[in-house]
Enzyme design. Structure first.
Site, short mmCIF file in Angstrom:
data_model
loop_
_atom_site.label_atom_id
_atom_site.label_comp_id
_atom_site.label_asym_id
_atom_site.label_seq_id
_atom_site.Cartn_x
_atom_site.Cartn_y
_atom_site.Cartn_z
N LYS A 1 14.97 17.55 19.53
CA LYS A 1 15.62 17.53 18.62
C LYS A 1 16.98 16.42 19.28
CE LYS A 1 14.16 16.83 14.01
NZ LYS A 1 13.11 16.16 14.07
N ASN B 1 11.01 9.57 3.24
CA ASN B 1 9.12 8.74 3.72
C ASN B 1 8.93 9.54 3.29
OD1 ASN B 1 8.06 8.60 6.08
ND2 ASN B 1 9.11 6.75 6.57
#
Ligand code: NAD
Length: 428
Positions: free
Chosen positions: A116, A231
């Site tokens: 990440k 999203n």
């Protein structure tokens, strides 16, 4: 005299996502009983890079940003995970998210590890040019540790396909050749996959479909509420109706500015248009205002926490009335919240299972980039459904076998696969 108890520090510790991720792993290990060296390796990221990013702003001055890339574990394949742009980003959030990516790729059984990245910034305050320069500067720094066979970034909170295209392009100038599979979530014109845009939500809806079947609930007569209309949340709003039935009723949605409620139900497309026009769902005509906290406590069949971490805690979990919580966000429930949800029989589809559709289609994107041949949207959907449905039932089987909650069951399935890969490779 004893030292005064620092309640703020305890609270911070309780909500630190990485401490939570570590506590969840330890909880799963009560069932897994890993060798001490295996557990100790899985408790920490294998590698992390902290970067300083000087960026020329539109006013001519240089502003310095901080960024990170964490490579948690790549025993099962190259690291994979999104990049977040957020003002509250911390290294511990990125570590937690990288750990969850490791379990996520394992739970859906794709040959990747977990990573990440993040930049501490407020993307809403940056011009398009500043955003592009910041994105390119990040790749100048982390380019040395990413790549198709090392670590493949993707979009996450406040990062977009356009940002992936800038990053992929910067990487191209660095390397001197095209390596489109080194970034996923790209626009279709530069090697993106069909179906990546709604993949996270779609995977979550496939899991919700399976949960509804198991709970003996109808597919198409449910009320639902969505926290976070970005999203993941926006696509979930649409797909809950499109895939499971138009009569499913969206009664509440929220974003960072607040929420709206309408007992009669919203048409998701109208909410999308309002958000596009005004920047928020707040103020939608004919709707009642509702806070982000109130939304989660509504009497609905399904809630979709789809924003940020730690929104369901020991404090509000007793007031959660939904039958299913489909966690599209990463880390929305704290361990004390989890215990309460489990005791009151709220069926939780845990984050790294519920939202694994995104990384699964990112993996499909890499496969297509490698072959330089692209699949139809139908093919992407079918393969995604197969992967998600199998993963859901693997986790549900562990939930039944070990008589533990669904989150710990997901850990059991995923961690066992990662531990096994480390053993076979001779790491532990
Ligand atoms: P996004 O940036 O598109 O949307 C985030 C949404 O959350 C926005 O509507 C924003 O207004 C809202 N929000 C921000 N702070 C909030 C707050 N305090 N309360 C309520 N709403 C708030 O991000 P996204 O990609 O939809 O990601 C949302 C969550 O889903 C994150 O936890 C992310 O890690 C997770 N996720 C996303 C994907 C993906 O493919 N997009 C994949 C896996 C997991």
């Amino acid at each position: 005299m004893t030292d005064p108890v620092d309640l703020k520090a305890i609270e911070e510790h309780r909500k630190n996502p990485f401490k939570i991720a570590q506590a969840q792993l330890q909880e799963a290990n009560k069932y897994l009983k890993l060798a001490p060296g295996t557990l100790a390796t899985l408790m920490e990221p294998l590698r992390e890079l902290h970067v300083t990013l000087p960026v020329r702003m539109d006013d001519g001055k240089v502003k310095v940003f901080k960024g990170f890339r964490v490579q948690y574990n790549d025993a099962r394949g190259p690291n994979k995970g999104g990049i977040r742009f957020h003002p509250d980003e911390t290294i511990d959030t990125v570590r937690a998210l990288a750990a969850w990516m490791t379990w996520k790729t394992a739970v859906v059984d794709i040959p990747l590890g977990g990573g990440k990245g993040g930049i501490i910034c407020d993307p809403k305050s940056l011009s398009t040019g500043e955003l592009e320069r910041l994105s390119r500067q990040y790749v100048r720094q982390v380019g040395r540790i990413i790549g198709l066979d090392k670590d493949v970034p993707a979009p996450d909170v406040y990062t977009t396909p356009q940002i992936m295209a800038w990053m992929m392009d910067e990487y191209y100038w660095q390397k001197g050749f095209n390596e489109p599979g080194a970034f996923t979530g790209k626009p279709l014109e530069v090697g993106g996959s069909q179906g990546r845009g709604d993949a996270t939500a779609r995977g979550g809806i496939y899991c919700t479909r399976e949960a509804l079947k198991l709970l003996g609930m109808p597919q198409d007569k449910n009320t639902y509420a969505i926290q976070g209309f970005g999203n993941a949340g926006q696509h979930a709003a649409v797909l809950m109706k499109e895939l499971l039935g138009e009569s499913n009723k969206l009664v509440a949605v929220s974003d960072s500015k607040g929420g709206v409620y309408n007992e009669a139900g919203f048409e998701p497309q109208h909410l999308l248009e309002h958000k596009m026009a005004t920047g928020s769902v707040v103020g939608f005509p004919g709707a009642k205002p509702i806070s982000n906290a109130e939304l989660l406590e509504l009497k609905v069949d399904v809630i979709f926490p789809s924003a940020l971490e730690n929104v369901i805690t020991g404090d509000n979990a007793p007031r959660i009335k939904a039958k299913i919580s489909c966690e599209l966000a990463n880390g929305p429930t704290t361990p004390d919240g989890d215990s309460i949800l489990c005791a009151q029989k709220t069926f939780v589809i845990p984050d790294f299972l519920a939202n694994a559709g995104g990384v699964t289609v990112s993996y499909f994107e890499q496969v297509q980039n490698g072959a330089n041949y692209f699949w139809s949207i139908e093919e992407v959907h079918e393969r995604l459904d197969t992967k998600m449905t199998k993963a859901f039932h693997d986790v549900y089987a562990a939930h039944k076998q070990y008589e533990c909650n669904m989150r710990i069951a997901a850990y059991i399935v995923a961690v066992r696969r990662v531990a096994r890969a480390m053993e076979i490779r001779g790491w532990v």
